[in-house]
Design a protein around this motif. Sequence first.
Motif, PDB file in Angstrom:
ATOM      1  N   SER A   1       0.827  -1.205   0.000  1.00  0.00           N
ATOM      2  CA  SER A   1       0.000   0.000   0.000  1.00  0.00           C
ATOM      3  C   SER A   1       0.859   1.251   0.000  1.00  0.00           C
ATOM      4  N   LEU A   2       0.301   2.305  -0.550  1.00  0.00           N
ATOM      5  CA  LEU A   2       0.892   3.635  -0.494  1.00  0.00           C
ATOM      6  C   LEU A   2      -0.236   4.650  -0.352  1.00  0.00           C
ATOM      7  N   ARG A   3       0.087   5.789   0.239  1.00  0.00           N
ATOM      8  CA  ARG A   3      -0.885   6.873   0.339  1.00  0.00           C
ATOM      9  C   ARG A   3      -0.266   8.134  -0.238  1.00  0.00           C
ATOM     10  N   LEU A   4      -0.898   8.654  -1.273  1.00  0.00           N
ATOM     11  CA  LEU A   4      -0.450   9.891  -1.885  1.00  0.00           C
ATOM     12  C   LEU A   4      -1.232  11.067  -1.302  1.00  0.00           C
ATOM     13  N   SER A   5      -0.541  12.191  -1.179  1.00  0.00           N
ATOM     14  CA  SER A   5      -1.180  13.424  -0.721  1.00  0.00           C
ATOM     15  C   SER A   5      -0.868  14.537  -1.707  1.00  0.00           C
TER      16      SER A   5
ATOM     17  N   ALA B   1      -8.466  15.555  -8.483  1.00  0.00           N
ATOM     18  CA  ALA B   1      -8.338  14.248  -9.112  1.00  0.00           C
ATOM     19  C   ALA B   1      -6.893  13.786  -9.111  1.00  0.00           C
ATOM     20  N   TRP B   2      -6.744  12.508  -9.331  1.00  0.00           N
ATOM     21  CA  TRP B   2      -5.430  11.898  -9.557  1.00  0.00           C
ATOM     22  C   TRP B   2      -5.426  11.277 -10.946  1.00  0.00           C
ATOM     23  N   TYR B   3      -4.382  11.565 -11.692  1.00  0.00           N
ATOM     24  CA  TYR B   3      -4.125  10.952 -12.982  1.00  0.00           C
ATOM     25  C   TYR B   3      -2.815  10.187 -12.873  1.00  0.00           C
ATOM     26  N   ARG B   4      -2.556   9.304 -13.812  1.00  0.00           N
ATOM     27  CA  ARG B   4      -1.270   8.631 -13.872  1.00  0.00           C
ATOM     28  C   ARG B   4      -0.848   8.435 -15.317  1.00  0.00           C
ATOM     29  N   GLN B   5       0.451   8.351 -15.489  1.00  0.00           N
ATOM     30  CA  GLN B   5       1.010   8.133 -16.810  1.00  0.00           C
ATOM     31  C   GLN B   5       2.160   7.161 -16.714  1.00  0.00           C
ATOM     32  N   ALA B   6       1.994   6.021 -17.352  1.00  0.00           N
ATOM     33  CA  ALA B   6       3.042   5.011 -17.400  1.00  0.00           C
ATOM     34  C   ALA B   6       3.894   5.262 -18.647  1.00  0.00           C
ATOM     35  N   PRO B   7       5.126   4.781 -18.648  1.00  0.00           N
ATOM     36  CA  PRO B   7       6.005   4.991 -19.805  1.00  0.00           C
ATOM     37  C   PRO B   7       5.363   4.484 -21.091  1.00  0.00           C
ATOM     38  N   GLY B   8       5.357   5.341 -22.112  1.00  0.00           N
ATOM     39  CA  GLY B   8       4.814   4.958 -23.397  1.00  0.00           C
ATOM     40  C   GLY B   8       3.312   4.966 -23.491  1.00  0.00           C
ATOM     41  N   LYS B   9       2.646   5.397 -22.429  1.00  0.00           N
ATOM     42  CA  LYS B   9       1.179   5.409 -22.426  1.00  0.00           C
ATOM     43  C   LYS B   9       0.662   6.820 -22.200  1.00  0.00           C
ATOM     44  N   GLN B  10      -0.620   7.008 -22.540  1.00  0.00           N
ATOM     45  CA  GLN B  10      -1.241   8.301 -22.319  1.00  0.00           C
ATOM     46  C   GLN B  10      -1.601   8.473 -20.847  1.00  0.00           C
TER      47      GLN B  10
ATOM     48  N   LEU C   1      -1.578  -3.095  -4.373  1.00  0.00           N
ATOM     49  CA  LEU C   1      -0.923  -2.552  -5.563  1.00  0.00           C
ATOM     50  C   LEU C   1      -0.392  -3.658  -6.460  1.00  0.00           C
ATOM     51  N   LYS C   2      -0.442  -3.378  -7.762  1.00  0.00           N
ATOM     52  CA  LYS C   2       0.008  -4.309  -8.785  1.00  0.00           C
ATOM     53  C   LYS C   2       1.123  -3.664  -9.602  1.00  0.00           C
ATOM     54  N   PRO C   3       1.974  -4.466 -10.219  1.00  0.00           N
ATOM     55  CA  PRO C   3       3.026  -3.881 -11.068  1.00  0.00           C
ATOM     56  C   PRO C   3       2.469  -2.951 -12.135  1.00  0.00           C
ATOM     57  N   GLU C   4       1.287  -3.222 -12.629  1.00  0.00           N
ATOM     58  CA  GLU C   4       0.702  -2.365 -13.659  1.00  0.00           C
ATOM     59  C   GLU C   4       0.221  -1.014 -13.118  1.00  0.00           C
ATOM     60  N   ASP C   5       0.291  -0.830 -11.817  1.00  0.00           N
ATOM     61  CA  ASP C   5      -0.008   0.487 -11.231  1.00  0.00           C
ATOM     62  C   ASP C   5       1.211   1.411 -11.290  1.00  0.00           C
ATOM     63  N   THR C   6       2.346   0.876 -11.697  1.00  0.00           N
ATOM     64  CA  THR C   6       3.561   1.676 -11.793  1.00  0.00           C
ATOM     65  C   THR C   6       3.370   2.806 -12.794  1.00  0.00           C
ATOM     66  N   ALA C   7       3.615   4.025 -12.340  1.00  0.00           N
ATOM     67  CA  ALA C   7       3.415   5.211 -13.172  1.00  0.00           C
ATOM     68  C   ALA C   7       3.825   6.452 -12.395  1.00  0.00           C
ATOM     69  N   VAL C   8       3.863   7.560 -13.084  1.00  0.00           N
ATOM     70  CA  VAL C   8       3.949   8.849 -12.413  1.00  0.00           C
ATOM     71  C   VAL C   8       2.509   9.303 -12.145  1.00  0.00           C
ATOM     72  N   TYR C   9       2.236   9.618 -10.917  1.00  0.00           N
ATOM     73  CA  TYR C   9       0.892  10.030 -10.509  1.00  0.00           C
ATOM     74  C   TYR C   9       0.856  11.554 -10.372  1.00  0.00           C
ATOM     75  N   TYR C  10      -0.142  12.147 -11.006  1.00  0.00           N
ATOM     76  CA  TYR C  10      -0.283  13.602 -11.029  1.00  0.00           C
ATOM     77  C   TYR C  10      -1.558  14.024 -10.322  1.00  0.00           C
ATOM     78  N   CYS C  11      -1.441  15.038  -9.509  1.00  0.00           N
ATOM     79  CA  CYS C  11      -2.594  15.645  -8.861  1.00  0.00           C
ATOM     80  C   CYS C  11      -3.160  16.731  -9.786  1.00  0.00           C
ATOM     81  N   ASN C  12      -4.469  16.816  -9.838  1.00  0.00           N
ATOM     82  CA  ASN C  12      -5.138  17.799 -10.689  1.00  0.00           C
ATOM     83  C   ASN C  12      -6.242  18.487  -9.896  1.00  0.00           C
ATOM     84  N   ALA C  13      -6.228  19.785  -9.873  1.00  0.00           N
ATOM     85  CA  ALA C  13      -7.283  20.571  -9.223  1.00  0.00           C
ATOM     86  C   ALA C  13      -8.092  21.265 -10.309  1.00  0.00           C
ATOM     87  N   GLN C  14      -9.375  20.971 -10.358  1.00  0.00           N
ATOM     88  CA  GLN C  14     -10.245  21.444 -11.430  1.00  0.00           C
ATOM     89  C   GLN C  14     -11.153  22.558 -10.923  1.00  0.00           C
TER      90      GLN C  14
END
Length: 120
Positions: free
Chosen positions: A17-21, A35-44, A85-98
């Motif tokens: 587990s991990l907790r992002l703030s 919101a939280w978005y994520r982007q894995a290498p080579g993916k949108q 968590l799964k290996p496919e959750d590996t990504a850069v996670y971005y916070c977004n304020a709308q």
Amino acid sequence: QVQLVESGGGLVQAGGSLRLSCAASGSILGINAMAWYRQAPGKQRELVAVITSGGSTDYADSVKGRFTISRDNAKNTVYLQMNSLKPEDTAVYYCNAQGVFTLRGKRDYWGQGTQVTVSS
């Protein structure tokens, strides 16, 4: 000037587990949704989870039942609790304020991103 500062990323084994703030700072009068978005290498970049000011939430199908988004409106902070968590959750996670309201008007903001790596 509004800034979003993320924390909590790191390396974890599968099943862990991990907790992002993400804390928004500046002369903020209100925020419609966070919101939280994520982007894995080579993916949108993809939406992971979103929460409105009223507490309504929505999740990507891939994280339903494992991730929980929450927010503290008084602190303009959003959290993402990530379990199983799964290996496919590996990504850069971005916070977004709308819909961030300031005296200058309304716009969206992004954080700088935090790396989450899940090892198998």
